[in-house]
Design a protein around this motif. Structure first.
Motif, PDB file in Angstrom:
ATOM      1  N   SER A   9       0.760  -1.150   0.148  1.00 45.68           N
ATOM      2  CA  SER A   9      -0.104   0.113   0.182  1.00 45.68           C
ATOM      3  C   SER A   9       0.818   1.268  -0.008  1.00 45.68           C
ATOM      4  N   ASP A  10       0.413   2.213  -0.742  1.00 45.08           N
ATOM      5  CA  ASP A  10       1.356   3.439  -0.944  1.00 45.08           C
ATOM      6  C   ASP A  10       0.685   4.391  -0.025  1.00 45.08           C
ATOM      7  N   LEU A  11       1.188   4.674   1.145  1.00 46.85           N
ATOM      8  CA  LEU A  11       0.803   5.342   2.483  1.00 46.85           C
ATOM      9  C   LEU A  11       0.452   6.859   2.253  1.00 46.85           C
ATOM     10  N   ALA A  12       1.410   7.656   1.431  1.00 49.25           N
ATOM     11  CA  ALA A  12       1.338   8.770   1.212  1.00 49.25           C
ATOM     12  C   ALA A  12       0.956   9.369  -0.186  1.00 49.25           C
ATOM     13  N   GLY A  13       0.933   8.347  -0.887  1.00 48.56           N
ATOM     14  CA  GLY A  13       0.473   8.708  -2.541  1.00 48.56           C
ATOM     15  C   GLY A  13       1.860   9.306  -3.208  1.00 48.56           C
ATOM     16  N   ASP A  14       2.945   9.388  -2.558  1.00 48.43           N
ATOM     17  CA  ASP A  14       4.248   9.955  -3.262  1.00 48.43           C
ATOM     18  C   ASP A  14       5.178   8.879  -3.632  1.00 48.43           C
ATOM     19  N   GLY A  15       4.880   7.535  -3.683  1.00 48.68           N
ATOM     20  CA  GLY A  15       5.988   6.550  -4.144  1.00 48.68           C
ATOM     21  C   GLY A  15       6.923   6.448  -3.260  1.00 48.68           C
ATOM     22  N   HIS A  75       6.804   6.257   0.582  1.00 43.73           N
ATOM     23  CA  HIS A  75       6.199   5.455   1.978  1.00 43.73           C
ATOM     24  C   HIS A  75       5.252   4.435   1.688  1.00 43.73           C
ATOM     25  N   TYR A  76       5.696   3.325   1.902  1.00 37.78           N
ATOM     26  CA  TYR A  76       4.959   2.105   1.605  1.00 37.78           C
ATOM     27  C   TYR A  76       4.585   1.299   2.874  1.00 37.78           C
ATOM     28  N   GLY A  78      17.517  -5.388  -1.357  1.00 41.14           N
ATOM     29  CA  GLY A  78      18.855  -5.258  -1.699  1.00 41.14           C
ATOM     30  C   GLY A  78      19.342  -3.931  -1.551  1.00 41.14           C
ATOM     31  N   GLY A  79      19.303  -3.589  -0.385  1.00 40.76           N
ATOM     32  CA  GLY A  79      20.036  -2.329   0.161  1.00 40.76           C
ATOM     33  C   GLY A  79      19.105  -0.983  -0.351  1.00 40.76           C
ATOM     34  N   ARG A  80      17.914  -1.116  -0.862  1.00 37.04           N
ATOM     35  CA  ARG A  80      17.291   0.076  -1.302  1.00 37.04           C
ATOM     36  C   ARG A  80      16.609   0.877  -0.116  1.00 37.04           C
ATOM     37  N   MET A  81      16.388   0.028   0.995  1.00 39.51           N
ATOM     38  CA  MET A  81      16.002   0.798   2.206  1.00 39.51           C
ATOM     39  C   MET A  81      16.667   2.210   2.575  1.00 39.51           C
ATOM     40  N   ALA A 110      10.796   4.728   3.206  1.00 38.83           N
ATOM     41  CA  ALA A 110       9.858   4.166   4.396  1.00 38.83           C
ATOM     42  C   ALA A 110       9.155   2.946   4.019  1.00 38.83           C
ATOM     43  N   LEU A 111       9.185   1.820   4.778  1.00 39.87           N
ATOM     44  CA  LEU A 111       8.558   0.686   4.493  1.00 39.87           C
ATOM     45  C   LEU A 111       8.153   0.360   5.922  1.00 39.87           C
ATOM     46  N   GLN A 112       6.569   0.383   6.252  1.00 36.22           N
ATOM     47  CA  GLN A 112       5.925  -0.088   7.283  1.00 36.22           C
ATOM     48  C   GLN A 112       5.602  -1.565   6.936  1.00 36.22           C
TER      49      GLN A 112
END
Length: 79
Positions: A24-30, A32-33, A59-62, A68-70
Motif C-alpha cells: 500500500s502506498d501510504l502517502a501517495g508519493d511513491g 512511503h509504503y 537489496g539495500g534500497r531501504m 520508508a516501509l511499514q
C-alpha cells in the motif's frame, strides 16, 4: 527516482517465492509504503529474522530509493 509498489512486490517475491505480498502506498508519493508479507517459509523464524529477509530482498534500497516501509510479516493461518 522512487520505487513503484509493483517493483517492491516483484523483488520480495523473487527472493521469497512462497510469499503473498500486499503493498500500500501510504502517502501517495511513491516513497512511503506499507507491506504485508505472508510466507510459509517464515514459520519458526523470529519476527526480526522475517523482517531481515524482506529487507535483504530489497537489496539495500531501504533508506535510499525506498524511503520508508511499514512492514508486517506473518505465516499463513493453518486450517
Amino acid at each position: 527516482m522512487p520505487m513503484s509498489a509493483e517493483e517492491i512486490e516483484a523483488m520480495i517475491c523473487a527472493a521469497i517465492p512462497d510469499a503473498q505480498v500486499e503493498i500500500s502506498d501510504l502517502a501517495g508519493d511513491g516513497d512511503h509504503y506499507a507491506a504485508r508479507v505472508v510466507a510459509e517459509s517464515f514459520r519458526g523464524m523470529p519476527r526480526v529474522r522475517q523482517h531481515q529477509r524482506v529487507y535483504e530482498a530489497l537489496g539495500g534500497r531501504m533508506g535510499g530509493v525506498l524511503h520508508a516501509l511499514q512492514l508486517t510479516t506473518a505465516t499463513p493461518v493453518q486450517g
